[in-house]
Design a protein around this motif. Structure first.
Motif, short mmCIF file in Angstrom:
data_model
loop_
_atom_site.label_atom_id
_atom_site.label_comp_id
_atom_site.label_asym_id
_atom_site.label_seq_id
_atom_site.Cartn_x
_atom_site.Cartn_y
_atom_site.Cartn_z
N CYS A 1 0.84 -1.19 0.00
CA CYS A 1 0.00 0.00 0.00
C CYS A 1 0.88 1.24 0.00
O CYS A 1 2.01 1.21 0.47
CB CYS A 1 -0.89 0.05 1.25
SG CYS A 1 -2.14 -1.24 1.33
N GLU B 1 -3.10 5.83 0.35
CA GLU B 1 -4.16 4.85 0.60
C GLU B 1 -4.45 4.73 2.10
O GLU B 1 -5.60 4.71 2.53
CB GLU B 1 -3.77 3.49 0.02
CG GLU B 1 -3.80 3.48 -1.50
CD GLU B 1 -3.28 2.18 -2.08
OE1 GLU B 1 -3.86 1.72 -3.07
OE2 GLU B 1 -2.29 1.62 -1.55
N LEU C 1 -9.85 -2.30 2.10
CA LEU C 1 -9.34 -2.11 0.74
C LEU C 1 -10.48 -2.09 -0.27
O LEU C 1 -10.45 -1.34 -1.25
CB LEU C 1 -8.35 -3.22 0.39
CG LEU C 1 -6.97 -3.07 1.02
CD1 LEU C 1 -6.13 -4.30 0.75
CD2 LEU C 1 -6.27 -1.82 0.50
N LEU D 1 -11.99 1.18 -0.37
CA LEU D 1 -11.12 2.08 -1.13
C LEU D 1 -11.38 1.97 -2.63
O LEU D 1 -11.52 2.96 -3.33
CB LEU D 1 -9.65 1.72 -0.91
CG LEU D 1 -8.78 2.59 -0.02
CD1 LEU D 1 -7.33 2.37 -0.35
CD2 LEU D 1 -9.14 4.05 -0.12
N GLU D 2 -11.44 0.72 -3.08
CA GLU D 2 -11.67 0.49 -4.50
C GLU D 2 -13.00 1.06 -4.95
O GLU D 2 -13.11 1.65 -6.02
CB GLU D 2 -11.62 -1.02 -4.81
CG GLU D 2 -10.22 -1.48 -5.14
CD GLU D 2 -10.13 -2.99 -5.31
OE1 GLU D 2 -11.01 -3.57 -5.99
OE2 GLU D 2 -9.19 -3.60 -4.74
N ARG E 1 -8.12 3.38 -4.87
CA ARG E 1 -7.01 2.42 -4.81
C ARG E 1 -5.99 2.81 -5.87
O ARG E 1 -6.34 3.05 -7.03
CB ARG E 1 -7.55 1.00 -5.07
CG ARG E 1 -6.52 -0.10 -4.90
CD ARG E 1 -6.51 -0.68 -3.50
NE ARG E 1 -5.69 -1.91 -3.43
CZ ARG E 1 -4.43 -1.91 -2.97
NH1 ARG E 1 -3.86 -0.82 -2.55
NH2 ARG E 1 -3.75 -3.06 -2.92
N THR F 1 -3.31 1.91 -8.36
CA THR F 1 -2.78 0.72 -9.06
C THR F 1 -1.86 1.17 -10.18
O THR F 1 -2.06 0.81 -11.33
CB THR F 1 -3.92 -0.15 -9.62
OG1 THR F 1 -4.83 0.72 -10.31
CG2 THR F 1 -4.65 -0.87 -8.54
#
Lengths: 114, 114
Positions: free
Chosen positions: A35, A39, A101, A104-105, A110, A112
DNA sequence: TTAATATATAATGATTTGCTTATATATGCA
DNA sequence: TGCATATATAAGCAAATCATTATATATTAA
């Protein structure tokens, strides 16, 4: 294979480090996912310096390590640490924090990169 | 049998509690032997109130329990605590502290009442 | 009952901790 | 180059922690 026994001084230092809910949750999250700082800021709804300071403590003791990826700095468990097995044993007993998580997405927060 | 998962709040509380070298060593000693306050005072070469306060914290969270035996109060691991397995997992990874009890016996300071 | 021993608790103070605010540094992009 | 974003660090402060000193309580033994 010899089981490396942790000494009491170091064990106490690590336990104290993990004896903070924010840090403990961070490390549990890192058990399965790297992470980045922002985040954690989202997840804990905390200030950036606060998160940064927690991560520094974890890094100073060698529990986590950092790796810059472009703009971001990703943190991960430092599996080379002599005390990694000790930490891992503890983490295994904690409930997973995947929901954090996932949230978050869903927020689209998130990171990436790469 | 269902594995009871510890919640993060309680885990952090327990880890912080164990994140003190004196308390951690105390609990490790208690893993195999009940001890009374004055023994801890000898072992750690600490003041009686200091030891008493550490024990109180451990007791307040339910990690240890006390039992009066005449003049002395003996402490032991509270195996009925929901979080006992969590604590035990941690203790298992620590080096035994038998040398400390041995030193006590050699000094003739081990309490073996009853 | 009195004295001695074992323990707990209260009060105080120094240190540590974890947050906040402010600022510095590093990267990416227009 | 200049600005936005991500992160780290420094300074300051309130709260928590841990030891100390002083005192209270409980048990045993004389």
């Amino acid at each position: 294979m010899l089981k490396t026994e942790i000494d009491m001084d170091k064990a106490a230092i690590i336990l104290k480090l993990l004896g903070d809910k924010t840090r403990l949750t961070m490390v549990k999250l890192l058990e399965n996912h790297d992470c980045c700082v922002c985040e954690f800021v989202e997840i804990f709804n905390a200030s950036q310096p606060s998160i940064s300071q927690h991560l520094r403590k974890l890094r100073d003791v060698g529990v986590v390590k950092e790796e810059r990826k472009g703009q971001w700095i990703f943190y991960s468990i430092n599996k080379n640490n002599d005390y990694y097995p000790f930490v891992e044993q503890i983490l295994k007993q904690l409930p997973d924090q995947e929901d954090k998580l996932k949230a978050l997405e869903e927020k689209g927060a998130r990171i990436t990169c790469c």
